[in-house]
Design an enzyme around this catalytic site. Structure first.
Site, short mmCIF file in Angstrom:
data_model
loop_
_atom_site.label_atom_id
_atom_site.label_comp_id
_atom_site.label_asym_id
_atom_site.label_seq_id
_atom_site.Cartn_x
_atom_site.Cartn_y
_atom_site.Cartn_z
N SER A 8 -2.75 4.12 5.33
CA SER A 8 -1.29 4.14 5.18
C SER A 8 -0.86 2.87 4.47
O SER A 8 -1.58 1.86 4.48
CB SER A 8 -0.61 4.21 6.55
OG SER A 8 0.79 4.07 6.42
N HIS A 9 0.30 2.91 3.89
CA HIS A 9 0.88 1.70 3.30
C HIS A 9 1.25 0.69 4.38
O HIS A 9 1.43 -0.48 4.09
CB HIS A 9 2.12 2.06 2.48
CG HIS A 9 1.81 2.76 1.21
ND1 HIS A 9 1.46 4.09 1.14
CD2 HIS A 9 1.77 2.30 -0.06
CE1 HIS A 9 1.23 4.42 -0.10
NE2 HIS A 9 1.43 3.35 -0.86
N SER A 10 1.37 1.17 5.60
CA SER A 10 1.75 0.32 6.73
C SER A 10 0.64 0.25 7.75
O SER A 10 0.19 1.28 8.28
CB SER A 10 3.01 0.89 7.39
OG SER A 10 3.24 0.31 8.65
N SER A 70 -0.05 5.95 -3.73
CA SER A 70 -1.13 5.01 -4.04
C SER A 70 -2.17 4.93 -2.94
O SER A 70 -3.28 4.45 -3.18
CB SER A 70 -0.58 3.62 -4.34
OG SER A 70 0.06 3.07 -3.21
#
Length: 132
Positions: A8-10, A70
């Site tokens: 995840s981006h987080s 991304s």
């Protein structure tokens, strides 16, 4: 045992998903978070993802569940950087990150078959959450 990598981006999101899966499935499954960047920012890091894939790999294969954009591209780059022996048994699932991770984690407890786990994870995108 098939490994699972949650991208995840987080980091908070991927860590939370891993925590949920271990609670709902079994605590001893190989499911590892690869969220955020090394310095704690939002984003993705192909090298970090590659290292987590290697950590999750026990020789049976690894499935990756990623949130969007991304994170998919970084996961693809990470797979390309892996040794061929690991790369050929690493799959990015086309699945919702939460439901797919949970379905894959539960299936790991039932079957150590990469095809079964891939099917369980990808079929999660067709689950009805609300009855009509």
């Amino acid at each position: 045992m098939i490994g699972i990598v949650v991208v995840s981006h987080s980091n908070k999101i991927s860590t939370g998903i891993v925590e949920l899966c271990k609670e709902m499935a079994r605590d001893d499954i190989k499911i590892i978070s690869a969220g955020g960047t090394r310095d704690g920012r939002l984003g993705t890091d192909a090298t970090l993802i590659m290292e987590v894939i290697e950590e999750a790999n026990s020789g049976d294969g690894v499935v990756i569940l990623a949130d969007m954009g991304s994170s998919i591209m970084s996961s693809e780059m990470a797979i390309e950087m892996l040794p061929e022996k690991i790369r050929e048994k690493t799959i990015i699932l086309d699945a919702p990150i939460v439901e797919g991770s949970l379905a894959a984690a539960i299936q790991v407890c039932i079957s150590n078959d990469l095809e079964d786990i891939t099917r369980a994870g990808t079929e999660a995108k067709y689950m009805n959450k609300v009855s009509s």
